[in-house]
Design a protein around this motif. Structure first.
Motif, PDB file in Angstrom:
ATOM      1  N   ASP A  52      45.286  19.549   2.627  1.00 19.40           N
ATOM      2  CA  ASP A  52      46.495  20.375   3.200  1.00 19.40           C
ATOM      3  C   ASP A  52      47.309  19.908   2.221  1.00 19.40           C
ATOM      4  N   PRO A  53      47.995  20.657   1.210  1.00 20.89           N
ATOM      5  CA  PRO A  53      48.979  20.197  -0.171  1.00 20.89           C
ATOM      6  C   PRO A  53      50.284  20.214   0.769  1.00 20.89           C
ATOM      7  N   ASP A  54      50.120  20.986   1.907  1.00 21.16           N
ATOM      8  CA  ASP A  54      51.804  20.268   2.411  1.00 21.16           C
ATOM      9  C   ASP A  54      51.953  19.387   3.371  1.00 21.16           C
ATOM     10  N   HIS A  55      50.878  19.085   4.111  1.00 19.31           N
ATOM     11  CA  HIS A  55      50.935  17.413   4.483  1.00 19.31           C
ATOM     12  C   HIS A  55      50.852  16.233   3.400  1.00 19.31           C
ATOM     13  N   ARG A  56      50.376  16.339   2.298  1.00 18.51           N
ATOM     14  CA  ARG A  56      50.256  15.675   1.003  1.00 18.51           C
ATOM     15  C   ARG A  56      52.304  15.398   0.496  1.00 18.51           C
ATOM     16  N   ARG A  57      52.632  16.797   0.435  1.00 17.76           N
ATOM     17  CA  ARG A  57      53.979  17.436   0.025  1.00 17.76           C
ATOM     18  C   ARG A  57      55.021  15.947   0.657  1.00 17.76           C
ATOM     19  N   ALA A  58      54.960  16.255   2.416  1.00 18.16           N
ATOM     20  CA  ALA A  58      55.349  15.747   3.286  1.00 18.16           C
ATOM     21  C   ALA A  58      55.721  14.360   2.740  1.00 18.16           C
ATOM     22  N   LEU A  59      54.207  13.792   2.680  1.00 18.75           N
ATOM     23  CA  LEU A  59      53.835  12.753   2.912  1.00 18.75           C
ATOM     24  C   LEU A  59      54.506  11.546   1.458  1.00 18.75           C
ATOM     25  N   LYS A  60      54.100  12.242  -0.101  1.00 13.86           N
ATOM     26  CA  LYS A  60      55.214  11.936  -1.071  1.00 13.86           C
ATOM     27  C   LYS A  60      56.894  12.194  -0.905  1.00 13.86           C
ATOM     28  N   GLU A  61      57.442  12.899  -0.460  1.00 13.68           N
ATOM     29  CA  GLU A  61      58.883  13.652  -0.549  1.00 13.68           C
ATOM     30  C   GLU A  61      59.447  13.035   0.710  1.00 13.68           C
ATOM     31  N   GLU A  62      59.141  12.630   2.120  1.00 15.03           N
ATOM     32  CA  GLU A  62      59.327  12.248   2.442  1.00 15.03           C
ATOM     33  C   GLU A  62      59.228  10.607   3.003  1.00 15.03           C
ATOM     34  N   GLN A 119      49.788   7.423   0.141  1.00 10.36           N
ATOM     35  CA  GLN A 119      48.893   6.745   0.657  1.00 10.36           C
ATOM     36  C   GLN A 119      48.711   6.119   1.629  1.00 10.36           C
ATOM     37  N   VAL A 120      47.868   6.372   2.098  1.00 14.40           N
ATOM     38  CA  VAL A 120      46.893   6.344   3.379  1.00 14.40           C
ATOM     39  C   VAL A 120      46.459   5.315   3.518  1.00 14.40           C
ATOM     40  N   PRO A 121      45.970   4.994   5.043  1.00  4.84           N
ATOM     41  CA  PRO A 121      46.824   5.916   5.985  1.00  4.84           C
ATOM     42  C   PRO A 121      48.401   5.701   6.390  1.00  4.84           C
ATOM     43  N   CYS A 122      48.850   6.223   6.500  1.00  3.97           N
ATOM     44  CA  CYS A 122      50.387   6.727   6.672  1.00  3.97           C
ATOM     45  C   CYS A 122      50.618   7.127   8.562  1.00  3.97           C
ATOM     46  N   LEU A 123      51.087   6.243   9.015  1.00  7.57           N
ATOM     47  CA  LEU A 123      51.732   6.501   9.690  1.00  7.57           C
ATOM     48  C   LEU A 123      53.180   6.700  10.256  1.00  7.57           C
ATOM     49  N   ARG A 124      53.685   8.021  10.373  1.00  4.31           N
ATOM     50  CA  ARG A 124      55.223   8.755  10.433  1.00  4.31           C
ATOM     51  C   ARG A 124      55.479   8.409  11.901  1.00  4.31           C
ATOM     52  N   ILE A 125      56.655   7.716  12.591  1.00  4.69           N
ATOM     53  CA  ILE A 125      57.253   8.071  13.703  1.00  4.69           C
ATOM     54  C   ILE A 125      58.382   8.106  13.783  1.00  4.69           C
ATOM     55  N   ALA A 126      58.425   9.689  13.933  1.00  2.00           N
ATOM     56  CA  ALA A 126      59.542  10.569  14.263  1.00  2.00           C
ATOM     57  C   ALA A 126      60.989   9.624  15.313  1.00  2.00           C
ATOM     58  N   ALA A 127      62.145   9.411  14.164  1.00  2.02           N
ATOM     59  CA  ALA A 127      63.462   8.322  14.968  1.00  2.02           C
ATOM     60  C   ALA A 127      64.150   9.170  16.139  1.00  2.02           C
ATOM     61  N   ASP A 128      64.986   9.314  17.061  1.00  2.00           N
ATOM     62  CA  ASP A 128      65.619  10.574  17.474  1.00  2.00           C
ATOM     63  C   ASP A 128      67.105  10.150  16.927  1.00  2.00           C
ATOM     64  N   GLU A 129      67.238   9.157  16.388  1.00  3.01           N
ATOM     65  CA  GLU A 129      68.400   9.233  15.042  1.00  3.01           C
ATOM     66  C   GLU A 129      68.033   8.325  14.148  1.00  3.01           C
ATOM     67  N   GLY A 130      68.718   8.995  13.097  1.00  2.00           N
ATOM     68  CA  GLY A 130      68.554   8.387  11.366  1.00  2.00           C
ATOM     69  C   GLY A 130      66.729   8.952  11.155  1.00  2.00           C
ATOM     70  N   PRO A 131      66.919   8.354  10.296  1.00  2.00           N
ATOM     71  CA  PRO A 131      65.140   8.417   9.493  1.00  2.00           C
ATOM     72  C   PRO A 131      64.129   8.133  10.206  1.00  2.00           C
ATOM     73  N   ASP A 132      62.666   8.960   9.749  1.00  2.00           N
ATOM     74  CA  ASP A 132      61.933   8.650  10.190  1.00  2.00           C
ATOM     75  C   ASP A 132      60.985   7.546   9.547  1.00  2.00           C
ATOM     76  N   ARG A 133      60.528   6.477  10.792  1.00  2.00           N
ATOM     77  CA  ARG A 133      59.841   5.277   9.352  1.00  2.00           C
ATOM     78  C   ARG A 133      58.342   5.885   9.248  1.00  2.00           C
ATOM     79  N   TRP A 134      58.045   5.616   7.787  1.00  2.00           N
ATOM     80  CA  TRP A 134      56.588   5.923   7.343  1.00  2.00           C
ATOM     81  C   TRP A 134      56.284   4.339   7.433  1.00  2.00           C
ATOM     82  N   LEU A 135      54.673   3.776   8.152  1.00  2.00           N
ATOM     83  CA  LEU A 135      54.290   2.852   8.404  1.00  2.00           C
ATOM     84  C   LEU A 135      52.905   2.465   8.369  1.00  2.00           C
ATOM     85  N   TYR A 136      52.649   2.450   6.427  1.00  2.00           N
ATOM     86  CA  TYR A 136      52.162   2.196   5.568  1.00  2.00           C
ATOM     87  C   TYR A 136      50.999   0.755   6.235  1.00  2.00           C
ATOM     88  N   ASP A 137      49.885   0.743   5.206  1.00  2.00           N
ATOM     89  CA  ASP A 137      48.719  -0.038   5.294  1.00  2.00           C
ATOM     90  C   ASP A 137      47.962  -0.102   6.872  1.00  2.00           C
TER      91      ASP A 137
END
Length: 122
Positions: free
Chosen positions: A75-85, A90-108
């Protein structure tokens, strides 16, 4: 794990992913509803046959979590989000949406599994 080893193990990991696991963590309905709401803030970016991604998906199933899985390989949209945001493809990556501030992107793989167990393990 080296890229060559990952490639060689991909078919074996795919079969293992299809055959097992089942949910091992059972919660009362109210507790499961709370966990499901918390999981709405999470997304796993992954490649379908990648052994590390399979390992994380197996843990998600084991912990009985409803986490959205996003295919960053096809999915090019998911790939773009992974790279830009997230900063890198790099996978796997867990995106943790934040209530405030930037989301956390957890790799490994190990870090993701440890985080999931800390937050949702019984």
């Amino acid at each position: 794990m080296t890229p060559l080893l990952k490639t060689l193990l991909a078919p074996v990991a795919w079969v293992a992913d299809k055959l097992g696991p089942s949910a091992e963590v059972e919660r009362r309905p109210d507790a499961q509803a709370r966990v499901d709401r918390e999981c709405e803030r999470l997304a796993l970016y992954q490649f379908r046959a990648d052994p590390d991604c399979i390992q994380v998906r197996r843990e998600i199933i084991r912990l009985n979590l409803a986490i959205e899985v996003r295919d960053a390989q096809l999915d090019p949209d998911h790939r773009r989000a992974l790279k830009e945001e997230g900063g890198k493809v790099q996978v796997p990556c867990l995106r943790i949406a934040a209530d405030e501030g930037p989301d956390r992107w957890l790799y490994d793989t190990r870090a993701i599994i440890a985080w999931l167990r800390r937050h949702f393990g019984e």
